[in-house]
Design a protein around this motif. Sequence first.
Motif, PDB file in Angstrom:
ATOM      1  N   ALA A  39       0.845  -1.195   0.000  1.00 22.91           N
ATOM      2  CA  ALA A  39       0.000   0.000   0.000  1.00 22.91           C
ATOM      3  C   ALA A  39       0.876   1.240   0.000  1.00 22.91           C
ATOM      4  N   SER A  40       0.238   2.364  -0.327  1.00 23.77           N
ATOM      5  CA  SER A  40       0.932   3.653  -0.313  1.00 23.77           C
ATOM      6  C   SER A  40      -0.096   4.757  -0.181  1.00 23.77           C
ATOM      7  N   VAL A  41       0.376   5.946   0.142  1.00 26.42           N
ATOM      8  CA  VAL A  41      -0.508   7.110   0.251  1.00 26.42           C
ATOM      9  C   VAL A  41       0.231   8.334  -0.270  1.00 26.42           C
ATOM     10  N   VAL A  42      -0.520   9.203  -0.959  1.00 26.49           N
ATOM     11  CA  VAL A  42       0.032  10.433  -1.526  1.00 26.49           C
ATOM     12  C   VAL A  42      -0.963  11.561  -1.270  1.00 26.49           C
ATOM     13  N   LYS A  43      -0.441  12.721  -0.934  1.00 28.29           N
ATOM     14  CA  LYS A  43      -1.265  13.917  -0.712  1.00 28.29           C
ATOM     15  C   LYS A  43      -0.789  15.003  -1.665  1.00 28.29           C
ATOM     16  N   LEU A 213     -13.535   2.803   9.959  1.00 30.84           N
ATOM     17  CA  LEU A 213     -12.114   3.139   9.883  1.00 30.84           C
ATOM     18  C   LEU A 213     -11.304   1.982   9.313  1.00 30.84           C
ATOM     19  N   ILE A 214     -10.450   2.317   8.356  1.00 34.80           N
ATOM     20  CA  ILE A 214      -9.471   1.374   7.822  1.00 34.80           C
ATOM     21  C   ILE A 214      -8.090   1.922   8.136  1.00 34.80           C
ATOM     22  N   ARG A 215      -7.304   1.099   8.800  1.00 34.33           N
ATOM     23  CA  ARG A 215      -5.941   1.491   9.179  1.00 34.33           C
ATOM     24  C   ARG A 215      -4.951   0.731   8.313  1.00 34.33           C
ATOM     25  N   SER A 222       4.496   0.748  11.924  1.00 35.17           N
ATOM     26  CA  SER A 222       4.204   2.182  12.037  1.00 35.17           C
ATOM     27  C   SER A 222       3.044   2.549  11.115  1.00 35.17           C
ATOM     28  N   LEU A 223       2.346   3.607  11.465  1.00 37.60           N
ATOM     29  CA  LEU A 223       1.140   4.003  10.736  1.00 37.60           C
ATOM     30  C   LEU A 223       1.491   4.545   9.352  1.00 37.60           C
ATOM     31  N   LEU A 224       0.772   4.069   8.334  1.00 35.45           N
ATOM     32  CA  LEU A 224       0.921   4.571   6.972  1.00 35.45           C
ATOM     33  C   LEU A 224      -0.159   5.603   6.661  1.00 35.45           C
ATOM     34  N   THR A 225      -1.413   5.259   6.925  1.00 35.12           N
ATOM     35  CA  THR A 225      -2.521   6.180   6.663  1.00 35.12           C
ATOM     36  C   THR A 225      -3.790   5.645   7.309  1.00 35.12           C
ATOM     37  N   LEU A 226      -4.794   6.516   7.419  1.00 33.06           N
ATOM     38  CA  LEU A 226      -6.129   6.136   7.860  1.00 33.06           C
ATOM     39  C   LEU A 226      -7.136   6.506   6.787  1.00 33.06           C
ATOM     40  N   ILE A 227      -8.159   5.683   6.647  1.00 32.69           N
ATOM     41  CA  ILE A 227      -9.308   5.982   5.800  1.00 32.69           C
ATOM     42  C   ILE A 227     -10.515   6.039   6.728  1.00 32.69           C
ATOM     43  N   ALA A 228     -11.074   7.251   6.907  1.00 34.20           N
ATOM     44  CA  ALA A 228     -12.168   7.461   7.861  1.00 34.20           C
ATOM     45  C   ALA A 228     -13.454   7.776   7.110  1.00 34.20           C
ATOM     46  N   ASN A 229     -14.487   6.992   7.378  1.00 31.80           N
ATOM     47  CA  ASN A 229     -15.776   7.094   6.693  1.00 31.80           C
ATOM     48  C   ASN A 229     -16.818   7.628   7.682  1.00 31.80           C
ATOM     49  N   TYR A 230     -17.338   8.850   7.416  1.00 30.34           N
ATOM     50  CA  TYR A 230     -18.300   9.479   8.328  1.00 30.34           C
ATOM     51  C   TYR A 230     -19.226  10.375   7.528  1.00 30.34           C
ATOM     52  N   ALA A 231     -20.506  10.331   7.850  1.00 32.39           N
ATOM     53  CA  ALA A 231     -21.518  11.083   7.099  1.00 32.39           C
ATOM     54  C   ALA A 231     -21.700  12.483   7.666  1.00 32.39           C
ATOM     55  N   MET A 232     -21.399  13.493   6.851  1.00 31.20           N
ATOM     56  CA  MET A 232     -21.563  14.874   7.313  1.00 31.20           C
ATOM     57  C   MET A 232     -21.404  15.835   6.139  1.00 31.20           C
ATOM     58  N   HIS A 233     -22.414  16.653   5.894  1.00 31.34           N
ATOM     59  CA  HIS A 233     -22.307  17.660   4.855  1.00 31.34           C
ATOM     60  C   HIS A 233     -21.121  18.599   5.137  1.00 31.34           C
ATOM     61  N   GLY A 234     -20.477  19.049   4.069  1.00 30.08           N
ATOM     62  CA  GLY A 234     -19.385  20.019   4.209  1.00 30.08           C
ATOM     63  C   GLY A 234     -19.922  21.436   4.201  1.00 30.08           C
ATOM     64  N   THR A 235     -20.744  21.749   5.213  1.00 34.55           N
ATOM     65  CA  THR A 235     -21.463  23.034   5.233  1.00 34.55           C
ATOM     66  C   THR A 235     -21.351  23.726   6.582  1.00 34.55           C
ATOM     67  N   LEU A 259      -1.171  12.580  14.116  1.00 32.61           N
ATOM     68  CA  LEU A 259      -0.612  11.253  13.840  1.00 32.61           C
ATOM     69  C   LEU A 259       0.566  11.260  12.876  1.00 32.61           C
ATOM     70  N   GLY A 260       0.740  12.349  12.141  1.00 26.69           N
ATOM     71  CA  GLY A 260       1.908  12.472  11.286  1.00 26.69           C
ATOM     72  C   GLY A 260       1.819  11.786   9.942  1.00 26.69           C
ATOM     73  N   VAL A 261       0.597  11.380   9.541  1.00 27.74           N
ATOM     74  CA  VAL A 261       0.413  10.739   8.241  1.00 27.74           C
ATOM     75  C   VAL A 261      -0.861  11.288   7.600  1.00 27.74           C
ATOM     76  N   PRO A 262      -1.005  11.174   6.272  1.00 26.53           N
ATOM     77  CA  PRO A 262      -2.245  11.629   5.627  1.00 26.53           C
ATOM     78  C   PRO A 262      -3.450  10.791   6.060  1.00 26.53           C
ATOM     79  N   MET A 263      -4.625  11.430   6.047  1.00 26.15           N
ATOM     80  CA  MET A 263      -5.880  10.729   6.336  1.00 26.15           C
ATOM     81  C   MET A 263      -6.897  11.052   5.255  1.00 26.15           C
ATOM     82  N   LEU A 264      -7.521  10.032   4.713  1.00 26.39           N
ATOM     83  CA  LEU A 264      -8.583  10.221   3.726  1.00 26.39           C
ATOM     84  C   LEU A 264      -9.924  10.314   4.446  1.00 26.39           C
TER      85      LEU A 264
END
Length: 444
Positions: A39-43, A213-215, A222-235, A259-264
């Motif tokens: 796996a990998s992560v890019v921001k 949550l997917i870790r 060591s932590l690579l990234t988190l994928i956090a799924n939560y329902a909320m309007h961006g308003t 945490l020092g890593v990107p989070m989606l």
Amino acid sequence: MTSNHNISHFSTAKKIVFALFTVSCFLLLPSASFAGFRASVVKVDITPSNSQYLLGYGPRKSESVYDKIYHRIVMMDDGITQFVLISSDLALVSPSEYDKVAARIQKELKINPVNIWWTFTHTHSAPEVGPPGLPSVFLGDRYQHDFDKVYTDMVEQKLIDGIAEARKKLAPAKLGTGWGFASANINRRARLADGRITLGMNPDGPVDRRIGLIRLEKEDGSLLTLIANYAMHGTVFAAITEISADGPGVVAEYVEEKLGVPMLYINGAAGNIAPLYSQLDAPNGKRVIPQFKVMLGDKIIKANKDILSMSSDVKLRSSAMTVETPRKAGMGWTNDMANYTRTTKEGVNLVKLPVRFLKINEDVAIWSAPLELFCEISNEIRDRSPFPYTMYFGYGNGWLGYLLTEKEYAQGGYETTVTPYSPRAGQDLTDAVMNYLQGEMKKP
């Protein structure tokens, strides 16, 4: 409902020959195919350097930047399937824009579109990207200008370059999944005394406060990234003229700092869910938006700590199907969206709704659609799913409007004016997804 799974029927002898041929093909594959899970992560920064029309609320141009906006890209590779998940700090794009970009990725990077999921955090303070698509049918007066092709080209190119970079950075990894909980959202379909529904707050209405949550860890734990799924309007912000990733982006940046890593941040079924504090009751969004760092950001960090089981033995299986459901009577369409509708011999106009699925091992099932989905639908599917971890990734691969339950459709309100569907669409979608989860997805 139609599906892209074609089931071939072989005789017993042919099955044996086919099995032997398949085994021999795998034995001849390069050893890299069996390198294990990587796996990998890019921001990637996609903040514009000039003024842009912002998408969300009425038409307005940006005058400054409150916080930067990004593509965040995760690539996962199990040795056979390379899967790409993108979270972009944008409100939405047309499915035709997704198709254009996915076709380029397939041509240039040889990744099948079924393995390319481009999701949007749904901030209402980010620039337009690509043609408006379906929103121009509902809100024609809002689109009396052309989209910025230069900025769109930049967003597309940075996405493709980011995926190429993620592929180069693939490294041995582990995956774990967990749940969290946060009270950072609220049902937004307020009930008035005269029975009308308006945008506001409804503390008694349906809501989804589960954090999926997917870790992903590196080989050394060591932590690579988190994928956090939560329902909320961006308003959280009202119709400001500052570019911002809004609540989802502020939460992601906060978790990244801690945490020092990107989070989606992957939005969920937010069609009827607002942030707890929003432009509706707090015009001074700059005062309330830092509270989401604690209300949601800290809850994500806690959920991450609670994930104890990690594995490098990860298998990915992606798939897709199309759910056909009647289009709302009298509903128009746009030329760039021709692939998402058809008319039956009887003259009935249908919406062709694309739904994606990702199965991770035998316990995680993720489904995604280009919808502002009402949370009751995803809640029911999660509750009835045979998989212990079932998540809905909203605003996936474009936007095909709001999709309500039949009960809420009958109540009226804003969302009924921006849906292309008939009242039966919610049940059509629920039945199709449940049948798929309980049938095709359960196959080893």
